[in-house]
Design an enzyme around this catalytic site. Structure first.
Site, PDB file in Angstrom:
ATOM      1  N   TRP A   1      -2.569  -2.776  -1.713  1.00 30.59           N
ATOM      2  CA  TRP A   1      -2.257  -4.203  -1.738  1.00 30.59           C
ATOM      3  C   TRP A   1      -3.176  -4.818  -0.704  1.00 30.59           C
ATOM      4  O   TRP A   1      -3.017  -4.606   0.491  1.00 30.59           O
ATOM      5  CB  TRP A   1      -0.781  -4.428  -1.383  1.00 30.59           C
ATOM      6  CG  TRP A   1      -0.373  -5.858  -1.488  1.00 30.59           C
ATOM      7  CD1 TRP A   1       0.029  -6.514  -2.615  1.00 30.59           C
ATOM      8  CD2 TRP A   1      -0.323  -6.826  -0.433  1.00 30.59           C
ATOM      9  NE1 TRP A   1       0.312  -7.824  -2.317  1.00 30.59           N
ATOM     10  CE2 TRP A   1       0.107  -8.045  -0.998  1.00 30.59           C
ATOM     11  CE3 TRP A   1      -0.608  -6.786   0.925  1.00 30.59           C
ATOM     12  CZ2 TRP A   1       0.261  -9.201  -0.251  1.00 30.59           C
ATOM     13  CZ3 TRP A   1      -0.462  -7.947   1.679  1.00 30.59           C
ATOM     14  CH2 TRP A   1      -0.023  -9.133   1.083  1.00 30.59           C
TER      15      TRP A   1
ATOM     16  N   GLU B   1       8.012 -15.683  -9.131  1.00 31.41           N
ATOM     17  CA  GLU B   1       7.269 -14.469  -8.788  1.00 31.41           C
ATOM     18  C   GLU B   1       6.895 -13.619  -9.998  1.00 31.41           C
ATOM     19  O   GLU B   1       5.871 -12.964  -9.984  1.00 31.41           O
ATOM     20  CB  GLU B   1       7.978 -13.634  -7.722  1.00 31.41           C
ATOM     21  CG  GLU B   1       9.246 -12.956  -8.156  1.00 31.41           C
ATOM     22  CD  GLU B   1       9.928 -12.208  -7.018  1.00 31.41           C
ATOM     23  OE1 GLU B   1       9.242 -11.686  -6.134  1.00 31.41           O
ATOM     24  OE2 GLU B   1      11.169 -12.142  -7.025  1.00 31.41           O
TER      25      GLU B   1
ATOM     26  N   CYS C   1       0.843  -1.194   0.000  1.00 29.02           N
ATOM     27  CA  CYS C   1       0.000   0.000   0.000  1.00 29.02           C
ATOM     28  C   CYS C   1       0.883   1.251   0.000  1.00 29.02           C
ATOM     29  O   CYS C   1       1.850   1.328   0.742  1.00 29.02           O
ATOM     30  CB  CYS C   1      -0.938   0.095   1.191  1.00 29.02           C
ATOM     31  SG  CYS C   1      -2.138  -1.222   1.260  1.00 29.02           S
TER      32      CYS C   1
ATOM     33  N   LYS D   1      12.887 -15.790  -8.336  1.00 30.35           N
ATOM     34  CA  LYS D   1      12.717 -14.796  -9.407  1.00 30.35           C
ATOM     35  C   LYS D   1      11.766 -15.332 -10.464  1.00 30.35           C
ATOM     36  O   LYS D   1      10.867 -14.639 -10.913  1.00 30.35           O
ATOM     37  CB  LYS D   1      14.057 -14.465 -10.101  1.00 30.35           C
ATOM     38  CG  LYS D   1      15.053 -13.643  -9.331  1.00 30.35           C
ATOM     39  CD  LYS D   1      14.622 -12.245  -8.999  1.00 30.35           C
ATOM     40  CE  LYS D   1      13.818 -12.158  -7.750  1.00 30.35           C
ATOM     41  NZ  LYS D   1      14.422 -11.774  -6.533  1.00 30.35           N
TER      42      LYS D   1
ATOM     43  N   HIS E   1      16.542 -37.223  -2.992  1.00 33.22           N
ATOM     44  CA  HIS E   1      15.768 -37.533  -1.787  1.00 33.22           C
ATOM     45  C   HIS E   1      14.296 -37.178  -1.970  1.00 33.22           C
ATOM     46  O   HIS E   1      13.573 -37.022  -0.994  1.00 33.22           O
ATOM     47  CB  HIS E   1      16.356 -36.799  -0.578  1.00 33.22           C
ATOM     48  CG  HIS E   1      17.754 -37.248  -0.263  1.00 33.22           C
ATOM     49  ND1 HIS E   1      18.028 -38.463   0.300  1.00 33.22           N
ATOM     50  CD2 HIS E   1      18.954 -36.663  -0.497  1.00 33.22           C
ATOM     51  CE1 HIS E   1      19.341 -38.605   0.428  1.00 33.22           C
ATOM     52  NE2 HIS E   1      19.928 -37.521  -0.059  1.00 33.22           N
TER      53      HIS E   1
ATOM     54  N   ARG F   1       4.271  -0.282  -4.782  1.00 31.39           N
ATOM     55  CA  ARG F   1       3.951  -0.755  -3.429  1.00 31.39           C
ATOM     56  C   ARG F   1       2.642  -1.531  -3.366  1.00 31.39           C
ATOM     57  O   ARG F   1       2.315  -2.135  -2.347  1.00 31.39           O
ATOM     58  CB  ARG F   1       3.863   0.443  -2.476  1.00 31.39           C
ATOM     59  CG  ARG F   1       5.149   1.204  -2.346  1.00 31.39           C
ATOM     60  CD  ARG F   1       4.970   2.340  -1.372  1.00 31.39           C
ATOM     61  NE  ARG F   1       4.774   1.846  -0.040  1.00 31.39           N
ATOM     62  CZ  ARG F   1       5.728   1.727   0.877  1.00 31.39           C
ATOM     63  NH1 ARG F   1       6.951   2.089   0.588  1.00 31.39           N
ATOM     64  NH2 ARG F   1       5.456   1.279   2.074  1.00 31.39           N
TER      65      ARG F   1
ATOM     66  N   LYS G   1       5.951  -4.360  -3.362  1.00 33.80           N
ATOM     67  CA  LYS G   1       7.386  -4.223  -3.121  1.00 33.80           C
ATOM     68  C   LYS G   1       7.773  -4.341  -1.656  1.00 33.80           C
ATOM     69  O   LYS G   1       8.709  -5.039  -1.305  1.00 33.80           O
ATOM     70  CB  LYS G   1       7.846  -2.873  -3.685  1.00 33.80           C
ATOM     71  CG  LYS G   1       9.329  -2.630  -3.562  1.00 33.80           C
ATOM     72  CD  LYS G   1      10.104  -3.551  -4.473  1.00 33.80           C
ATOM     73  CE  LYS G   1      11.586  -3.461  -4.291  1.00 33.80           C
ATOM     74  NZ  LYS G   1      12.250  -4.663  -4.839  1.00 33.80           N
TER      75      LYS G   1
ATOM     76  N   ASN H   1      -2.346   2.147   5.412  1.00 33.49           N
ATOM     77  CA  ASN H   1      -1.422   1.071   5.092  1.00 33.49           C
ATOM     78  C   ASN H   1      -1.174   0.315   6.390  1.00 33.49           C
ATOM     79  O   ASN H   1      -0.796   0.927   7.381  1.00 33.49           O
ATOM     80  CB  ASN H   1      -0.121   1.679   4.544  1.00 33.49           C
ATOM     81  CG  ASN H   1       0.979   0.652   4.370  1.00 33.49           C
ATOM     82  OD1 ASN H   1       0.729  -0.554   4.347  1.00 33.49           O
ATOM     83  ND2 ASN H   1       2.207   1.118   4.259  1.00 33.49           N
ATOM     84  N   GLY H   2      -1.429  -0.987   6.409  1.00 36.66           N
ATOM     85  CA  GLY H   2      -1.202  -1.762   7.634  1.00 36.66           C
ATOM     86  C   GLY H   2      -2.391  -2.645   7.944  1.00 36.66           C
ATOM     87  O   GLY H   2      -3.263  -2.843   7.095  1.00 36.66           O
TER      88      GLY H   2
ATOM     89  N   GLU I   1      17.209 -18.408  -5.030  1.00 37.11           N
ATOM     90  CA  GLU I   1      16.903 -17.053  -5.504  1.00 37.11           C
ATOM     91  C   GLU I   1      16.476 -17.081  -6.981  1.00 37.11           C
ATOM     92  O   GLU I   1      15.550 -16.379  -7.377  1.00 37.11           O
ATOM     93  CB  GLU I   1      18.123 -16.144  -5.275  1.00 37.11           C
ATOM     94  CG  GLU I   1      18.016 -14.724  -5.796  1.00 37.11           C
ATOM     95  CD  GLU I   1      16.881 -13.898  -5.199  1.00 37.11           C
ATOM     96  OE1 GLU I   1      16.212 -14.341  -4.265  1.00 37.11           O
ATOM     97  OE2 GLU I   1      16.651 -12.791  -5.720  1.00 37.11           O
TER      98      GLU I   1
HETATM   99  C1  F6R Z   1      11.658 -11.014  -4.020  1.00 34.04           C
HETATM  100  C2  F6R Z   1      11.520  -9.921  -3.086  1.00 34.04           C
HETATM  101  C3  F6R Z   1      11.077 -10.232  -1.696  1.00 34.04           C
HETATM  102  C4  F6R Z   1      11.864  -9.363  -0.697  1.00 34.04           C
HETATM  103  C5  F6R Z   1      11.294  -9.554   0.729  1.00 34.04           C
HETATM  104  C6  F6R Z   1      12.089  -8.794   1.757  1.00 34.04           C
HETATM  105  O1  F6R Z   1      12.076 -10.576  -5.265  1.00 34.04           O
HETATM  106  O2  F6R Z   1      11.712  -8.789  -3.412  1.00 34.04           O
HETATM  107  O3  F6R Z   1      11.212 -11.580  -1.400  1.00 34.04           O
HETATM  108  O4  F6R Z   1      13.196  -9.713  -0.748  1.00 34.04           O
HETATM  109  O5  F6R Z   1       9.969  -9.142   0.763  1.00 34.04           O
HETATM  110  O6  F6R Z   1      12.096  -7.437   1.479  1.00 34.04           O
HETATM  111  P1  F6R Z   1      13.167  -6.454   2.098  1.00 34.04           P
HETATM  112  O7  F6R Z   1      14.489  -6.833   1.578  1.00 34.04           O
HETATM  113  O8  F6R Z   1      12.723  -5.104   1.657  1.00 34.04           O
HETATM  114  O9  F6R Z   1      13.096  -6.624   3.591  1.00 34.04           O
END
Ligand code: F6R
Length: 614
Positions: A76, A494, A2, A491, A510, A28, A609, A102-103, A487
């Site tokens: 969001w 997502e 948000c 990527k 396994h 966001r 984000k 937001n929250g 990772e």
């Molecule tokens: C994946 C991604 C999320 C963040 C996670 C932590 O691409 O962006 O998994 O890494 O939400 O966010 P931060 O680093 O802002 O605490």
């Protein structure tokens, strides 16, 4: 998670200002968006709609009313599905107040019941509507003193919030408050802004105040007053933001994600700036200087983060343990905070966070400090909550990361963690001077090597074309490259919505090997390391099941190249620094797969984000 923007001032185009801000904040959250304005007749006008900001803006442009005060929101969804009615801003029952939030209000169901008994009817499924009606109810009793009502209400609220409110009975005042979720005030003479982060403010001013938890701000075009829940007046500290407008624009790329992948040679360099000095054959981690002794004597190091930041922590676990011999544990913020972690005063806990606002990581910092352990931050977002409450820390200096999928923050997190590990190891006399200097040279050379990988993007694009129609992909690696597999899988899933999992290469047999069918893509990170031969043996196992192997190699090993279906050759680098190179082709692969699927890489479904709710 948000985005909030609000404005009060002497300009009569508040609507335009708010929508510009919402476009910047869209990363966001993009389930819905909207604005509320107070028009010249002191009525509240709302323009909101499910979907991206453009859609709500279209509604507004049909009327284009002039106004000097308003609030805006990009959502969001948490409580209530993303639809038109649940979009913010939300009106109170009397329609006198409008709020953006937001929250999460944790005690909303009890409050809703009380309000319903008093005759309140609810038009949305949100906790936010409960909050604004609760404020309204208190305001009725407190002789319409809004500031006091807000204070009384917020003292009874459990949960996290950043809010902005307008009130048509006092149409020149904008109110904001926060607990847990971020809120920044921007000041430009007689024009004031409230926002979830500095990005929509920088266009107007560099002067900001970061509100602290439980602070309430009351603003008119003449005046700004901050109080806390004890009703004490706060003297605000005005800070300068260093953000440049170009940094939050796409700079000619089709998406923020591609821009951020491509700028990694620069962002990694920025993370090393002032820290690596090749001439002096030394490296300095000034941000944590006061705690180096503590680190050297630490009984254990704990690393806390979420998502991509947690993956960076896992790479560091291998790296730190190998080079410092200090035991390391890596924890998800969401687990750490709820399991009453055993912490001692000689534990050092690193908190890794791009945004510096992730609720679970932030709460973990508070717990760590309460228990007397040292809390160090590795954060990108300057002035963010985690950066402010940790004892000390290193900023990434990667520049703003706007693409929802984290890319350049990850490589900057790695470079910082590598630098810390190398420095500590040298101080512990585990890495001797000659090797220390060699490692400094190698670290310094990383941006150039990243550039070489980025030049291969067309080759990676061709591989993406082969796998974009697949339903499932596996990633595997060993040692420091096991987290790179995690990772890479994160990527891909997502932004392309292809099911993807990362595994330690030997772990496949396994269980997960059962998933392999003819043609299942298996991405293997197989650059030179102590376990290189073993990873090759794992490739054989996968090939025997007729899966499709895409290998990340660091030399033209004829045997392996012939065994696999496709290979991407990255430059060779020694001393366990390879994760920072090996992740680059995986970021590009995910990006191109999503593009082939016609998806919006900057706005993947269901994501936002910055995760400021738990
Ligand atoms: C994946 C991604 C999320 C963040 C996670 C932590 O691409 O962006 O998994 O890494 O939400 O966010 P931060 O680093 O802002 O605490």
């Amino acid at each position: 998670m948000c985005g909030i923007i609000a404005y009060v001032g002497n300009k009569s185009n508040a609507g335009k200002i708010l929508f510009e801000g919402l476009h910047t904040l869209e990363y966001r959250g993009y389930d819905s968006s909207g604005i509320a304005l107070i028009n010249e007749k002191n009525n509240i006008k709302i323009y909101k709609k499910k979907g991206i900001v453009k859609l709500a803006k279209k509604k507004f442009l049909k009327e284009k009313i002039s106004s000097k005060i308003g609030i805006g929101h990009t959502r969001w969804a948490t409580h209530g599905e993303p639809n038109n009615k649940n979009s913010h801003p939300i009106l109170s029952y009397s329609k006198n107040f409008a709020i953006v939030h937001n929250g999460i209000i944790e005690n909303y169901s009890i409050l809703k019941k009380i309000l319903e008994e008093k005759g309140y009817k609810f038009r949305t499924d949100t906790d936010t509507e409960v909050l604004i009606n609760f404020i309204e109810e208190i305001n009725k009793k407190s002789k319409f003193d809004f500031e006091n009502s807000l204070n009384t209400a917020l003292r009874q609220i459990r949960g996290a919030f950043a809010i902005a409110i307008i009130n048509k009975k006092i149409p020149n005042y904008l109110y904001g408050a926060r607990r847990g979720s971020p809120l920044v005030v921007g000041i430009s003479e007689n024009n004031f802004f409230l926002a979830s982060d500095a990005s929509p403010i920088v266009k107007h001013t560099n002067d900001v105040i970061y509100l602290k938890d439980n602070e309430i701000v009351k603003i008119s075009s003449e005046n700004l007053k901050i109080t806390n829940l004890k009703k004490e007046k706060i003297n605000p500290e005005v800070k300068k933001i260093e953000l440049k407008i170009e940094e939050i624009e796409k700079g000619g790329y089709d998406s923020f994600m591609l821009k951020e992948i491509m700028e990694q040679p620069k962002s990694i360099k920025r993370s090393m700036l002032g820290r690596i000095n090749v001439n002096k054959k030394n490296l300095f981690i000034n941000g944590i200087n006061d705690y180096v002794k503590k680190l050297l004597n630490a009984k254990r190091i704990i690393i806390v983060g979420c998502g991509t930041s947690w993956h960076a922590g896992l790479v560091a676990e291998y790296f730190f343990e190998k080079y410092t011999r200090i035991p390391v544990e890596v924890e998800y913020g969401s687990e750490f905070r709820y399991r009453n972690p055993i912490l001692n005063s000689d534990d050092v806990v690193f908190f890794i966070s791009q945004s510096g606002e992730t609720a679970d990581t932030l709460e973990s910092v508070k717990i760590t400090k309460k228990k007397g352990a040292t809390a160090l931050g590795i954060v990108n977002n300057v002035g963010s909550s985690i950066a402010r409450i940790t004892d000390e820390g290193c900023y990434l200096h990667a520049g703003p990361e706007i693409g929802v999928a984290s890319t350049k923050a990850f490589t900057s997190q790695l470079i910082i963690l590598f630098m810390i590990g190398v420095r500590l190891s040298n101080r512990l006399n585990i890495i001797k001077q000659k090797k220390y200097v060699e490692m400094i040279y190698q670290l310094n050379n990383i941006p150039k090597l990243v550039e070489e990988i980025l030049e291969q993007r067309n080759k990676i694009k061709n591989i993406a074309k082969i796998i974009y129609k697949k339903n499932s992909c596996l990633f595997m690696g060993r040692g420091t490259n096991f987290p790179v597999g995690l990772e890479g899988a994160l990527k891909l899933k997502e932004i392309s919505y292809i099911h993807a999992e990362g595994y330690p290469a030997a772990e496949l047999k396994h269980g997960p090997i059962a998933l392999l069918e003819k043609g299942t893509p298996v991405i293997v990170i197989c650059t030179r390391s102590d376990e290189y031969e073993k990873t090759i043996a794992n490739i054989e196992e996968v090939k025997a099941r007729k899966a499709m192997v895409i290998a990340i190699l660091d030399s033209k090993n004829k045997h392996v190249s012939e065994m696999v279906d496709y290979s991407i050759v990255v430059p060779q680098i020694k001393n366990d620094f390879s994760p920072i190179l090996n992740i680059i082709p995986l970021q590009l692969l995910a990006y191109y797969v999503a593009k082939y699927k016609g998806l919006d890489v900057d706005k993947p479904r269901n994501l936002a984000k910055s995760v400021t709710v738990e």
